[in-house]
Scaffold this motif. Structure first.
Motif, PDB file in Angstrom:
ATOM      1  N   LYS A   1       0.798  -1.232   0.000  1.00  0.00           N
ATOM      2  CA  LYS A   1       0.000   0.000   0.000  1.00  0.00           C
ATOM      3  C   LYS A   1       0.836   1.290   0.000  1.00  0.00           C
ATOM      4  O   LYS A   1       0.486   2.230  -0.709  1.00  0.00           O
ATOM      5  CB  LYS A   1      -0.961  -0.022   1.186  1.00  0.00           C
ATOM      6  CG  LYS A   1      -1.993   1.083   1.147  1.00  0.00           C
ATOM      7  CD  LYS A   1      -2.999   0.895   2.260  1.00  0.00           C
ATOM      8  CE  LYS A   1      -4.048   1.975   2.232  1.00  0.00           C
ATOM      9  NZ  LYS A   1      -5.057   1.753   3.283  1.00  0.00           N
TER      10      LYS A   1
ATOM     11  N   SER B   1      -5.844  -1.176 -10.657  1.00  0.00           N
ATOM     12  CA  SER B   1      -5.173  -2.317 -11.260  1.00  0.00           C
ATOM     13  C   SER B   1      -5.402  -2.340 -12.768  1.00  0.00           C
ATOM     14  O   SER B   1      -4.487  -2.635 -13.547  1.00  0.00           O
ATOM     15  CB  SER B   1      -5.659  -3.624 -10.620  1.00  0.00           C
ATOM     16  OG  SER B   1      -4.922  -4.714 -11.101  1.00  0.00           O
TER      17      SER B   1
ATOM     18  N   TRP C   1       1.481   2.377  -3.612  1.00  0.00           N
ATOM     19  CA  TRP C   1       0.406   2.561  -4.580  1.00  0.00           C
ATOM     20  C   TRP C   1       0.542   3.940  -5.230  1.00  0.00           C
ATOM     21  O   TRP C   1       1.000   4.901  -4.602  1.00  0.00           O
ATOM     22  CB  TRP C   1      -0.951   2.470  -3.905  1.00  0.00           C
ATOM     23  CG  TRP C   1      -1.340   1.092  -3.437  1.00  0.00           C
ATOM     24  CD1 TRP C   1      -0.631  -0.062  -3.585  1.00  0.00           C
ATOM     25  CD2 TRP C   1      -2.523   0.736  -2.733  1.00  0.00           C
ATOM     26  NE1 TRP C   1      -1.307  -1.119  -3.024  1.00  0.00           N
ATOM     27  CE2 TRP C   1      -2.476  -0.654  -2.490  1.00  0.00           C
ATOM     28  CE3 TRP C   1      -3.617   1.448  -2.285  1.00  0.00           C
ATOM     29  CZ2 TRP C   1      -3.482  -1.344  -1.824  1.00  0.00           C
ATOM     30  CZ3 TRP C   1      -4.625   0.769  -1.615  1.00  0.00           C
ATOM     31  CH2 TRP C   1      -4.560  -0.610  -1.389  1.00  0.00           C
ATOM     32  N   ASN C   2       0.134   4.025  -6.467  1.00  0.00           N
ATOM     33  CA  ASN C   2       0.080   5.294  -7.219  1.00  0.00           C
ATOM     34  C   ASN C   2       1.444   5.956  -7.396  1.00  0.00           C
ATOM     35  O   ASN C   2       1.539   7.172  -7.485  1.00  0.00           O
ATOM     36  CB  ASN C   2      -0.912   6.270  -6.563  1.00  0.00           C
ATOM     37  CG  ASN C   2      -2.298   5.686  -6.498  1.00  0.00           C
ATOM     38  OD1 ASN C   2      -2.816   5.214  -7.508  1.00  0.00           O
ATOM     39  ND2 ASN C   2      -2.896   5.686  -5.319  1.00  0.00           N
TER      40      ASN C   2
END
Length: 174
Positions: free
Chosen positions: A97, A136, A100-101
């Motif tokens: 996490k 995703s 992410w991004n």
């Protein structure tokens, strides 16, 4: 395989604590269809059984820390009802996490696709993402996957029935 930020490498038993740290997060596994890990021992078992194929399953290692922060791989289609063609492997990935991004999954998927293009005779890849995890799908689309227009309902994945999966495919050009 590597970029400036990451290395795709085989999993090692010594990765079990890092795998547990990231895979025990309740926001990570369920997005990919598996339950959060419950112990370091469970993570070690996953390394030894699920991530054991060193020819097509890799840890995503962050060069800056040397730590495994996710997984990338391809293989025979699972029993998740995706409409795979003969010989068409399913791709899968996840990332911790905190990463992410940041483009790391896109980078890792691009590396894997280049590996497949240069070192195999695979003509296409299939994948899908739960519709409640559009990030995703964006990773796949950035790497050239095209939505097939199909959605399948997967009753075998973690969290039970009626989780729609959006199907995407990539044709490998040599």
């Amino acid at each position: 395989m590597e970029t400036d930020r990451i290395i795709l490498r085989p999993w090692r038993d010594s990765d079990a604590p890092a795998l547990y740290k990231w895979a025990s997060d309740p926001d990570v596994g369920p997005r990919a269809g598996w339950p959060p890990h419950q112990s370091v021992e469970e993570s070690l078992e996953v390394i030894r059984t699920v991530f054991c194929d060193v020819t097509n399953t890799w840890a995503i290692e962050l060069k800056e820390t040397g730590e495994a922060i996710g997984a990338m791989g391809y293989g025979p289609s699972c029993n998740c009802n995706l409409p795979a063609r003969d010989g068409e492997p399913l791709i899968g990935y996840w990332i911790a996490k905190p990463y992410w991004n940041k483009g790391i999954c896109t980078e890792a998927l691009g590396l894997m696709i280049e590996h497949i293009r240069c070192r195999t005779d695979i003509k296409s890849l299939i994948s899908g993402h739960f519709v409640d995890n559009p990030a995703s799908g964006r990773v796949m689309e950035k790497c050239g996957f095209v939505p097939t227009g199909e959605t399948v309902i997967d009753e075998t994945q973690y969290q039970g029935a009626d989780r729609p999966i959006r199907v995407l495919r990539l044709t490998i050009s040599k």
